[in-house]
Design a protein around this motif. Structure first.
Motif, short mmCIF file in Angstrom:
data_model
loop_
_atom_site.label_atom_id
_atom_site.label_comp_id
_atom_site.label_asym_id
_atom_site.label_seq_id
_atom_site.Cartn_x
_atom_site.Cartn_y
_atom_site.Cartn_z
N ILE A 209 18.80 -16.93 3.75
CA ILE A 209 19.14 -16.14 2.57
C ILE A 209 20.66 -16.18 2.31
CG2 ILE A 209 19.43 -13.87 3.72
CD1 ILE A 209 17.70 -14.46 0.35
N LEU A 210 21.42 -16.33 3.40
CA LEU A 210 22.88 -16.43 3.24
C LEU A 210 23.23 -17.70 2.49
CD1 LEU A 210 24.32 -15.23 6.68
CD2 LEU A 210 23.87 -13.91 4.63
N TYR A 211 22.52 -18.78 2.82
CA TYR A 211 22.75 -20.04 2.11
C TYR A 211 22.44 -19.86 0.62
CZ TYR A 211 21.57 -24.63 0.26
OH TYR A 211 21.49 -25.73 -0.54
N MET A 212 21.33 -19.17 0.36
CA MET A 212 20.94 -18.95 -1.04
C MET A 212 21.98 -18.09 -1.77
SD MET A 212 18.23 -20.56 -1.78
CE MET A 212 16.84 -21.37 -1.02
N LEU A 213 22.64 -17.22 -1.03
CA LEU A 213 23.67 -16.37 -1.65
C LEU A 213 25.04 -17.03 -1.60
CD1 LEU A 213 22.52 -12.95 -0.19
CD2 LEU A 213 22.29 -13.70 -2.55
N ASP A 214 25.04 -18.32 -1.23
CA ASP A 214 26.26 -19.12 -1.17
C ASP A 214 27.28 -18.53 -0.20
OD1 ASP A 214 27.24 -21.57 -2.16
OD2 ASP A 214 28.87 -20.46 -3.10
N THR A 215 26.79 -18.09 0.95
CA THR A 215 27.71 -17.62 1.98
C THR A 215 27.17 -18.07 3.34
OG1 THR A 215 28.87 -15.70 2.84
CG2 THR A 215 26.62 -15.33 2.10
N LYS A 216 27.80 -17.62 4.40
CA LYS A 216 27.35 -18.01 5.75
C LYS A 216 27.91 -17.02 6.75
CE LYS A 216 31.22 -21.15 6.19
NZ LYS A 216 31.69 -22.51 6.24
N ASN B 216 29.40 -23.92 -8.97
CA ASN B 216 29.56 -23.28 -7.65
C ASN B 216 29.80 -21.78 -7.81
OD1 ASN B 216 29.25 -25.75 -6.60
ND2 ASN B 216 31.37 -26.04 -5.95
N ASP B 217 30.60 -21.47 -8.83
CA ASP B 217 30.91 -20.06 -9.08
C ASP B 217 29.64 -19.30 -9.46
OD1 ASP B 217 32.77 -17.99 -9.31
OD2 ASP B 217 32.62 -18.11 -11.50
N VAL B 218 28.83 -19.97 -10.30
CA VAL B 218 27.57 -19.35 -10.70
C VAL B 218 26.68 -19.19 -9.48
CG1 VAL B 218 25.47 -19.68 -12.08
CG2 VAL B 218 27.69 -20.18 -13.07
N ARG B 219 26.72 -20.20 -8.59
CA ARG B 219 25.94 -20.14 -7.35
C ARG B 219 26.34 -18.91 -6.54
NH1 ARG B 219 26.12 -25.92 -6.09
NH2 ARG B 219 24.09 -26.54 -6.88
N GLN B 220 27.65 -18.67 -6.48
CA GLN B 220 28.14 -17.49 -5.75
C GLN B 220 27.65 -16.22 -6.42
OE1 GLN B 220 32.34 -17.34 -5.44
NE2 GLN B 220 32.45 -18.83 -3.78
N ASN B 221 27.69 -16.29 -7.73
CA ASN B 221 27.39 -15.13 -8.55
C ASN B 221 25.89 -14.86 -8.61
OD1 ASN B 221 27.19 -13.41 -10.67
ND2 ASN B 221 28.43 -14.60 -12.08
N GLU C 283 35.06 -32.43 -15.17
CA GLU C 283 33.85 -32.44 -14.35
C GLU C 283 34.04 -31.52 -13.14
OE1 GLU C 283 31.07 -34.20 -14.79
OE2 GLU C 283 30.19 -34.69 -12.85
N THR C 284 35.22 -31.62 -12.53
CA THR C 284 35.52 -30.79 -11.38
C THR C 284 35.42 -29.31 -11.77
OG1 THR C 284 36.99 -32.47 -10.55
CG2 THR C 284 37.27 -30.29 -9.62
N LEU D 254 20.69 -22.50 -13.84
CA LEU D 254 20.04 -23.60 -14.55
C LEU D 254 20.83 -23.96 -15.81
CD1 LEU D 254 16.27 -22.66 -14.19
CD2 LEU D 254 17.53 -24.41 -12.96
N SER D 255 21.34 -22.94 -16.46
CA SER D 255 22.11 -23.20 -17.67
C SER D 255 23.44 -23.88 -17.31
CB SER D 255 22.31 -21.88 -18.41
OG SER D 255 23.55 -21.81 -18.99
N ALA D 256 24.09 -23.42 -16.24
CA ALA D 256 25.35 -24.04 -15.82
C ALA D 256 25.10 -25.49 -15.41
CB ALA D 256 25.97 -23.27 -14.67
N MET D 257 23.98 -25.74 -14.73
CA MET D 257 23.67 -27.10 -14.30
C MET D 257 23.34 -27.96 -15.51
SD MET D 257 21.54 -26.51 -10.86
CE MET D 257 21.98 -27.95 -9.95
#
Lengths: 227, 885
Positions: free
Chosen positions: B107-114, B48-53, B40-41, B233-236
């Motif tokens: 937009i940074l949040y959406m791109l998984d950064t800050k 998370n990786d897909v989120r970054q990607n 699961e982890t 969506l597919s990863a989720m």
């Protein structure tokens, strides 16, 4: 000639107020070829005495001689081998090995000794005891009488110095009991054996050459010819 | 209450069995929870990786106006929304381009950064950039500095650096460069309808449907304006899907653990059948006995499950911070977070409950099937013996003690089956895992024996397909790195995107070939802007197909010869390629449907082209296409326009290579298209090009981080010579891979150890019971002359027989499964995907694991007899004879 002798044989259990004297200073002698019965009421110590006579249970004090040899003076291994060769046992509940057939149960002590089985002799005993046709049967396929006859054959097969029978008819009906004791008696004669039989049945005891009585762990009558 | 009291007393009375039952449940729960949570982890990390990607947004609405933007923000199902638009392209001094995005801070949040340092730009002349992008632009990461930015459309502008954005690993590794400026009206002027709104919905919403509904609500008519984040969506979706691998492992553990609980508990019940008989004799009903049993097993369950959950969660947290390869998905993740899988917890609790209920119901049936009289009389189990009185041939050869052991095994068939099955499961799991590892290892060893280290390089440079073909690294440029003391080897290849003219009838391999062309044209992996994959030729019999030509230096020609010899057992004289128009061909393989790597399709893999050694091929390449500045993409895509200016050269094929060990990494050089390998000399003669476009660099074996940094600096400089050059850095990746393999190995070993532990417990328990239940028989045998030594020998041989049978069946089961794995990997689905190779073409027996399993089985069988052997040994003969069961 004396084949078995006990000297001041004692077996005590517990301590202090809980001390139980199961056998208390028994001196007994059994002659070769004798068929002796040890009679006594339940809890009198007769089975404990028999077990000590056969080397199954070690005494608290005293000695047991079989063929002039102090059986408890040797180590466990030697005692087991001695027992295997010199003592035959017949138990009340037959005590056969359920996975072995009649032939295997009978010849088991010889096979433990890694000796060649004298087939003729075994077959002769089996015929004498009328179980030859059950040679390949398993214990659970035999009647009580047949099981006990198998146990008798196992006790005789090594040509022991002495056969010790512990209530051999305890689980049998009266007719079969009579039969089994007759067979024991017949075997003694035929194979020149010495037998010590424990029983609480007076009628069966009377079939022996001699009756020894025991009460509260002490011999009350070393017996002569039965009355 | 009385039932609980009686159950509690039984638990205490049979303490070691109680401990065994609780431990079996706990170990099963532990393993299911730990494996499930780690899986699961890994999946959470993948999301998370897909989120970054691909971003954290579920959907992006393109071309929204102000009214629509406001509507989105007011929507209740929306968790976060961020507006942005592409402002311009920043043309860096060193030829690198950076996409300048004007956006709200979210937009940074959406791109998984800050923002890592400073703040997000608010004024029109402020900018925020990732540190690695500044490095690539050779700018210092110093806040408040003014940067002159040359913009593609807006000319030169000066920006103040107000924020350093946290590096996005994915963007960095893919060289995707962004800079961020404020979302202001001034910049938006003239692009009011080109705002992109990235939306993340609240949890629990049906994201896809919600995205479509919201799109409709805000008045979007063109579906193309709604861009779903399919990857996320597919990863989720994967995250929410049932993990069947985990269900499989749970089932395995349920069987093994369940069998242990079952046998342990059955023995306990059997031992107290007299007591149950007594209870029934004095008026206890079957239901009351059932209630006692139920109380007892529920206490076991509660204790085992609680202990297992605690251990499982603790064990999972032990993996925090490590890197591991997921056992099932073969993906690698660094476990920075730990997610305890609710599904695994439920599965563990349910499967162990099922196991104990099964054991309990069997116990209840046993307890209630014994009549009070039978129970009180302690009727022996002798009546159940069903053996042949006559000896079999094997028995005749045995000594009496061996025969007794053997017959007792046959007498207790159920015990034997339980014991063997438990052990076979653990052993087979271990052996097949070892076999797979060995198969992979052999594959790699075979590949390594070719001697070419470039497939395992530390750095890989690949010039972009956008760059004209004439551009590339010169020998002098490469020598500078090659001669560094930290570098062990460097390999380079020349690349040319060309076309093959094929005879449709003769050179297309029937339906494989036809369907392949159809697939490649319709949905092959080539991007659309590159145009079609194939075109009709000058005549009706001809078809033109894309391919890639690699020019190999002399050393690589030698490796190529060794590749043929080692992987295919063919002797090919590649040295002739140096001066003659000879080529080696790589042809993709598909099944009849023409789709590469389609494991599920029916049929066998076969090459898509029907070309053999000795055949001639017609290679075409653009006459003027090498001129600097010629747009490569246009050249490749516009067949009609440039087709006539291609020139043709005939090559004779001297071999067909089955494994493409190196390739051009761009979309134009797709591995699922044919490759033509020729010598560097011929390449130069053909094209007049002497530069290299694919370069691999291997550091010395003992290179440390300092050496790596030195080489990296030079390689990075080299990569900046051409726009868009991919620089893949495998040094850190390899280290992480090694570490993750260790963690995966640890996890795999844990499964094996626990399976062995549970199985061992089962064997121990069963042998123990089997011996203890025959104390009377042992007493009789001793009475009639069985010595202690003979007795020990007898029970040890019985234990060893258990071990031997378990080992035998384990080896058979493992061999069958291994043969299946081998056939699948080698014949049904040969894996061409790097780096998992199956080059071991011959089946082998993994003797090492087999030997370990045999030793373990025999050892467990042997060890299991020691305890009960001693217990029986210590018992007086008279006491043993009096014992009934």
């Amino acid at each position: 000639m004396e084949i078995l002798k006990t000297e001041a044989l004692k077996k005590y259990y517990g301590k202090g107020v809980n001390l139980v004297k199961a056998v208390d200073g028994v001196d007994l002698s059994i002659a070769e070829g004798e068929f002796a019965a040890i009679a006594g009421s339940s809890g009198s110590g007769k089975t404990t005495l028999l077990h000590m006579m056969g080397g199954l249970d070690s005494p608290t004090e005293g000695k047991v001689y079989i063929d002039g040899r102090d059986i408890y003076a040797v180590n466990d291994e030697s005692l087991t081998i001695f027992r295997r060769r010199k003592v035959g046992f017949v138990f009340q509940s037959y005590n056969l090995i359920p996975v072995l057939n009649v032939w295997e149960n009978i010849t088991m002590p010889i096979q433990f000794d890694l000796k060649r089985v004298d087939q003729e002799f075994v077959e002769e005993i089996m015929r004498t005891l009328n179980i030859f046709d059950k040679k390949n049967a398993l214990p659970n396929q035999l009647s009580g009488g047949q099981q006990q006859r198998t146990a008798i054959a196992r006790a005789l097969v090594t040509r022991p110095s002495i056969v010790l029978a512990d209530e051999p008819t305890g689980n049998l009906d009266s007719k079969t009991s009579q039969e089994v004791v007759n067979l024991l008696r017949h075997s003694v004669k035929k194979y020149h054996q010495t037998i010590v039989m424990i029983t609480h049945d007076e009628n069966l005891a009377r079939m022996a050459d001699r009756i020894v009585r025991i009460e509260d762990g002490k011999l009350v009558n070393k017996g002569g010819a039965p009355c | 209450m009385t039932y609980i009291k009686i159950a509690g007393r039984y638990i205490r009375e049979y303490r070691s069995r109680s401990v065994g039952i609780v431990l079996s449940i706990a170990l099963s729960v532990l393993l299911i929870v730990a494996i499930g949570s780690l899986a699961e982890t890994a999946r959470v990390l993948q999301v998370n990786d897909v989120r970054q990607n691909a971003g954290a947004n579920h959907v992006t609405y393109i071309g929204l106006n102000k009214e629509q933007i406001d509507k989105v923000k007011q929507e209740e199902s929306v968790k976060e929304a961020a507006n942005s638009f592409s402002y311009d392209t920043w043309n860096g001094n060193n030829g690198l381009n950076v996409n300048v995005r004007a956006g709200e801070e979210k937009i940074l949040y959406m791109l998984d950064t800050k923002i890592a340092e400073g703040r997000y730009p608010t004024a029109p002349d402020e900018i925020a950039v990732e540190k690695w992008v500044l490095d690539r632009l050779s700018l210092p990461a110093q806040l408040t500095q003014n940067i002159k930015v040359s913009l593609g459309e807006n000319g030169e502008q000066e920006f103040k650096l107000v924020g350093i954005v946290k590096d996005r690993v994915h963007s960095q590794s893919h060289d995707l460069r962004d800079a961020f400026v404020a979302f202001d009206e001034q910049k938006l002027a003239g692009r009011e309808d080109s705002v992109e709104t990235a939306v993340e919905f609240k949890e629990g919403a049906g994201y896809k449907n919600e995205a479509m509904r919201l799109g409709k609500e805000i008045g979007i008519k063109d579906q193309e304006q709604i861009v779903l984040n399919e990857m996320l969506l597919s990863a989720m979706g994967e995250l929410e899907a049932i993990d069947w691998n985990l269900v499989g492992v749970s089932l395995l553990l349920m069987i093994v653990g369940g069998m242990v609980v079952y046998s342990l508990y059955s023995i306990s019940v059997l031992k107290r059948s007299q007591e149950y008989g007594m209870m029934r004799a004095v008026g206890g009903t079957r239901k009351q006995i059932l209630a006692i049993i139920l109380c007892e097993i529920l206490i076991f369950y509660a204790a085992g499950a609680a202990l297992g959950l605690f251990m499982g969660i603790s064990a999972t947290y032990c993996f925090k911070g490590t890197t591991m390869t997921d056992l099932f998905t073969e993906g690698t993740s660094r476990l920075d977070i730990i997610a305890i899988s609710g599904f695994a917890v439920k599965l563990a609790l349910l499967s162990s409950l099922a196991a104990i209920l099964l054991a309990g119901s069997r116990g209840a049936v046993m307890a209630n099937s014994v009549s009070p009289i039978e129970a009180i009389n302690r009727s022996t189990q002798d009546r159940d013996i069903k053996l042949k009185g006559e000896d079999s041939l094997v028995e005749r050869l045995m000594t009496i003690t061996g025969k007794i052991s053997y017959k007792n095994l046959r007498r207790n068939k159920k015990v034997l089956i339980f014991t063997v099955t438990a052990m076979v499961i653990g052993s087979t799991f271990f052996m097949t895992a070892s076999f797979k590892e060995e198969l992979n290892r052999r594959g790699r060893v075979t590949l390594e024996s070719i001697g070419d280290k470039s497939p395992w390089c530390d750095f890989w440079l690949n010039i972009s397909m956008d760059e004209p073909m004439k551009k590339g690294f010169t020998a002098e440029q490469l020598d500078e790195i090659r001669e560094m003391p930290q570098v062990e080897s460097m390999s380079s290849k020349q690349v040319l995107y060309s076309k093959l003219i094929l005879d449709k009838e003769k050179q297309l391999n029937k339906s494989n070939g036809e369907n392949y062309l159809k697939f490649m044209n319709e949905r092959g992996f080539l991007p659309k802007f590159l145009g079609d994959f194939s075109w009709p030729g000058d005549t009706e019999d001809e078809v033109i197909v894309r391919n890639t030509v690699l020019g190999l230096p002399e050393r690589d020609l030698q490796y190529l010869a060794r590749t043929f010899k080692i992987l295919q057992g063919e002797e090919i004289d590649t040295s002739r390629m140096k001066d003659e128009p000879l080529a080696v061909l790589y042809i993709p393989e598909t099944k009849a449907n023409g789709v590469p790597y389609d494991a599920k399709a029916k049929g066998k893999y076969a090459p898509v082209l029907n070309i053999k050694s000795g055949d001639k091929i017609r290679l075409t390449f653009p006459k003027e296409g090498y001129a600097a500045g010629m747009n490569n993409i246009e050249l490749l895509a516009e067949q009609e326009k440039y087709g006539s200016s291609y020139q043709e050269k005939e090559f004779t094929v001297i071999g067909m290579v089955e494994e493409l060990l190196y390739a051009d990494g761009t979309a134009a050089g797709s591995r699922i298209a044919p490759y033509v390998l020729i010598s560097e000399n011929m390449f130069q003669e053909l094209s007049g090009i002497d530069v290299q476009r694919v370069v691999t660099i291997n550091l010395k074996e003992n290179a440390d981080d300092k050496d790596y940094e030195l080489v990296k600096e030079k390689v990075q400089k080299l990569s900046q010579l051409f726009k868009g050059t991919v620089l893949a850095d495998y040094y850190k990746y390899e280290i992480a891979e090694e570490k993750s393999a260790v963690t995966a190995g640890l996890l795999q070993s844990s499964i094996v150890i626990i399976l062995f532990l549970i199985s061992g417990l089962s064997i121990y328990n069963n042998i123990n019971y089997s011996l203890i239940s025959r104390i009377r028989e042992h007493g009789i045998m001793k009475a009639v002359g069985l010595t202690k030594r003979q007795f020990r020998g007898m029970i040890r041989s019985e234990g060893l027989m258990h071990g031997t049978i378990a080992a035998f069946f384990s080896c058979i089961a493992a061999l069958v499964i291994e043969a299946g794995i081998f056939v699948y990997r080698v014949y049904i689905f040969p894996v061409y995907v790097w780096p998992i190779h199956t080059n071991a073409k011959q089946f082998f027996i993994d003797w090492k694991s087999m030997l370990i399993v045999i030793v373990i089985n025999l050892a467990i069988g042997y060890l299991a007899t020691i305890g009960p052997g001693r217990a029986v040994d210590r018992m007086e003969i008279t006491e043993a004879i009096r014992t009934v069961e």
